[in-house]
Write a protein that holds these residues in place. Sequence first.
Motif, PDB file in Angstrom:
ATOM      1  N   GLU A  36       0.847  -1.443   0.014  1.00 53.99           N
ATOM      2  CA  GLU A  36       0.090   0.194   0.039  1.00 53.99           C
ATOM      3  C   GLU A  36       0.938   1.103  -0.052  1.00 53.99           C
ATOM      4  O   GLU A  36       0.717   2.423  -0.667  1.00 53.99           O
ATOM      5  CB  GLU A  36      -0.874   0.171   1.064  1.00 53.99           C
ATOM      6  CG  GLU A  36      -1.918  -0.947   1.334  1.00 53.99           C
ATOM      7  CD  GLU A  36      -2.437  -1.237   2.623  1.00 53.99           C
ATOM      8  OE1 GLU A  36      -2.216  -0.564   3.488  1.00 53.99           O
ATOM      9  OE2 GLU A  36      -3.442  -2.015   2.698  1.00 53.99           O
ATOM     10  N   TYR A  37       2.052   1.081   0.703  1.00 50.75           N
ATOM     11  CA  TYR A  37       2.843   2.483   0.893  1.00 50.75           C
ATOM     12  C   TYR A  37       3.594   2.631  -0.464  1.00 50.75           C
ATOM     13  O   TYR A  37       3.546   3.691  -0.903  1.00 50.75           O
ATOM     14  CB  TYR A  37       4.043   2.085   1.978  1.00 50.75           C
ATOM     15  CG  TYR A  37       4.992   3.011   2.126  1.00 50.75           C
ATOM     16  CD1 TYR A  37       4.664   4.189   2.965  1.00 50.75           C
ATOM     17  CD2 TYR A  37       6.271   2.817   1.712  1.00 50.75           C
ATOM     18  CE1 TYR A  37       5.760   5.016   3.311  1.00 50.75           C
ATOM     19  CE2 TYR A  37       7.154   3.995   1.847  1.00 50.75           C
ATOM     20  CZ  TYR A  37       7.031   4.932   2.423  1.00 50.75           C
ATOM     21  OH  TYR A  37       7.764   5.894   2.962  1.00 50.75           O
ATOM     22  N   ILE A  91       6.462   4.016  -5.393  1.00 49.75           N
ATOM     23  CA  ILE A  91       7.880   3.472  -5.231  1.00 49.75           C
ATOM     24  C   ILE A  91       7.793   2.107  -6.068  1.00 49.75           C
ATOM     25  O   ILE A  91       6.849   1.262  -5.781  1.00 49.75           O
ATOM     26  CB  ILE A  91       8.059   3.165  -3.957  1.00 49.75           C
ATOM     27  CG1 ILE A  91       7.927   4.486  -3.062  1.00 49.75           C
ATOM     28  CG2 ILE A  91       9.482   2.661  -3.508  1.00 49.75           C
ATOM     29  CD1 ILE A  91       7.779   4.290  -1.577  1.00 49.75           C
ATOM     30  N   PRO A  92       8.886   1.926  -7.042  1.00 47.56           N
ATOM     31  CA  PRO A  92       8.885   0.619  -7.530  1.00 47.56           C
ATOM     32  C   PRO A  92       9.250  -0.604  -6.870  1.00 47.56           C
ATOM     33  O   PRO A  92      10.055  -0.387  -5.808  1.00 47.56           O
ATOM     34  CB  PRO A  92       9.994   0.944  -8.682  1.00 47.56           C
ATOM     35  CG  PRO A  92      10.749   2.042  -8.045  1.00 47.56           C
ATOM     36  CD  PRO A  92       9.889   2.855  -7.126  1.00 47.56           C
ATOM     37  N   ARG A  93       8.774  -1.894  -7.207  1.00 46.38           N
ATOM     38  CA  ARG A  93       9.073  -2.723  -6.561  1.00 46.38           C
ATOM     39  C   ARG A  93      10.534  -3.180  -6.467  1.00 46.38           C
ATOM     40  O   ARG A  93      11.119  -3.848  -5.370  1.00 46.38           O
ATOM     41  CB  ARG A  93       8.631  -4.051  -7.361  1.00 46.38           C
ATOM     42  CG  ARG A  93       6.898  -4.046  -7.411  1.00 46.38           C
ATOM     43  CD  ARG A  93       5.975  -4.533  -6.151  1.00 46.38           C
ATOM     44  NE  ARG A  93       6.579  -5.775  -5.736  1.00 46.38           N
ATOM     45  CZ  ARG A  93       6.238  -6.186  -4.553  1.00 46.38           C
ATOM     46  NH1 ARG A  93       5.830  -5.268  -3.610  1.00 46.38           N
ATOM     47  NH2 ARG A  93       6.807  -7.327  -3.918  1.00 46.38           N
ATOM     48  N   SER A  94      11.474  -2.594  -7.428  1.00 42.81           N
ATOM     49  CA  SER A  94      12.774  -2.786  -7.314  1.00 42.81           C
ATOM     50  C   SER A  94      13.613  -2.057  -6.182  1.00 42.81           C
ATOM     51  O   SER A  94      14.799  -2.308  -5.666  1.00 42.81           O
ATOM     52  CB  SER A  94      13.417  -2.534  -8.618  1.00 42.81           C
ATOM     53  OG  SER A  94      13.470  -1.223  -8.920  1.00 42.81           O
ATOM     54  N   GLN A  95      12.837  -1.220  -5.648  1.00 44.47           N
ATOM     55  CA  GLN A  95      13.380  -0.342  -4.496  1.00 44.47           C
ATOM     56  C   GLN A  95      13.131  -1.083  -3.224  1.00 44.47           C
ATOM     57  O   GLN A  95      11.951  -1.041  -2.790  1.00 44.47           O
ATOM     58  CB  GLN A  95      12.858   0.939  -4.535  1.00 44.47           C
ATOM     59  CG  GLN A  95      13.021   2.056  -3.416  1.00 44.47           C
ATOM     60  CD  GLN A  95      14.590   2.464  -3.291  1.00 44.47           C
ATOM     61  OE1 GLN A  95      15.133   2.807  -4.160  1.00 44.47           O
ATOM     62  NE2 GLN A  95      15.173   2.314  -2.068  1.00 44.47           N
ATOM     63  N   ALA A  96      14.266  -1.322  -2.422  1.00 44.91           N
ATOM     64  CA  ALA A  96      13.839  -1.915  -1.169  1.00 44.91           C
ATOM     65  C   ALA A  96      13.410  -0.939  -0.095  1.00 44.91           C
ATOM     66  O   ALA A  96      13.875   0.433  -0.169  1.00 44.91           O
ATOM     67  CB  ALA A  96      15.356  -2.482  -0.865  1.00 44.91           C
ATOM     68  N   LEU A  97      12.658  -1.323   0.768  1.00 46.65           N
ATOM     69  CA  LEU A  97      12.158  -0.347   1.848  1.00 46.65           C
ATOM     70  C   LEU A  97      13.000  -0.407   3.248  1.00 46.65           C
ATOM     71  O   LEU A  97      12.696  -0.406   4.163  1.00 46.65           O
ATOM     72  CB  LEU A  97      10.819  -0.789   2.277  1.00 46.65           C
ATOM     73  CG  LEU A  97       9.815  -0.781   1.169  1.00 46.65           C
ATOM     74  CD1 LEU A  97       8.289  -0.933   1.859  1.00 46.65           C
ATOM     75  CD2 LEU A  97       9.832   0.827   0.523  1.00 46.65           C
ATOM     76  N   THR A  98      14.454  -0.723   2.796  1.00 47.40           N
ATOM     77  CA  THR A  98      15.587  -0.788   3.670  1.00 47.40           C
ATOM     78  C   THR A  98      16.558   0.076   3.395  1.00 47.40           C
ATOM     79  O   THR A  98      16.720   0.357   2.335  1.00 47.40           O
ATOM     80  CB  THR A  98      15.819  -2.062   4.164  1.00 47.40           C
ATOM     81  OG1 THR A  98      16.527  -2.636   2.548  1.00 47.40           O
ATOM     82  CG2 THR A  98      14.781  -3.122   4.628  1.00 47.40           C
TER      83      THR A  98
END
Length: 166
Positions: free
Chosen positions: A97-98, A104-111
């Motif tokens: 959802e974020y 934000i693309p799926r390739s971008q890690a949320l870390t």
Amino acid sequence: MAPTLLELTASIVSSHASMSEMSSEELLQEIQKVYSSLQKLEGTMPEQIEPPEAKGPSVSFKKAFQSDQVFCMICGKGGMKTLTRHLGRVHNMKPGEYRKQFGIPRSQALTAKNFSEARRQMAQDRGLAENLAKAREIRASKLKSRKSQPEKPAKAGRASSKKKKS
């Protein structure tokens, strides 16, 4: 149907009273405090809270994903290594959802990048990738051996024992 303030007050105070001893005077004071607090919250909450979709990001994309920390684009909180727990606890939101909300693309890690690299290096040092590959090979060989063996016929003993009882 939403519970009334009185019902909410009773629920909160009874929960609190079940965990700690209270005199009748303390109990009355607690009821008054909780009820007045809920009245204040009920009066001010709708004006103060805006849905997160109505707001734009509080932090730019570039600032949000740094090498040593990540920032929440909703509230601007930073200094975190990963966003997943923060999103779930504070914003009641899943990572998907974020990502959708801010594009934000799926390739971008949320870390944080350094955090991801450190975890990757630790996994390589421990040989986790090799262990995973070995486990997959073993599983594949077991599946092949099961497929190559003929299926066992159903046991006839059960069916015949039922007929004898009749």
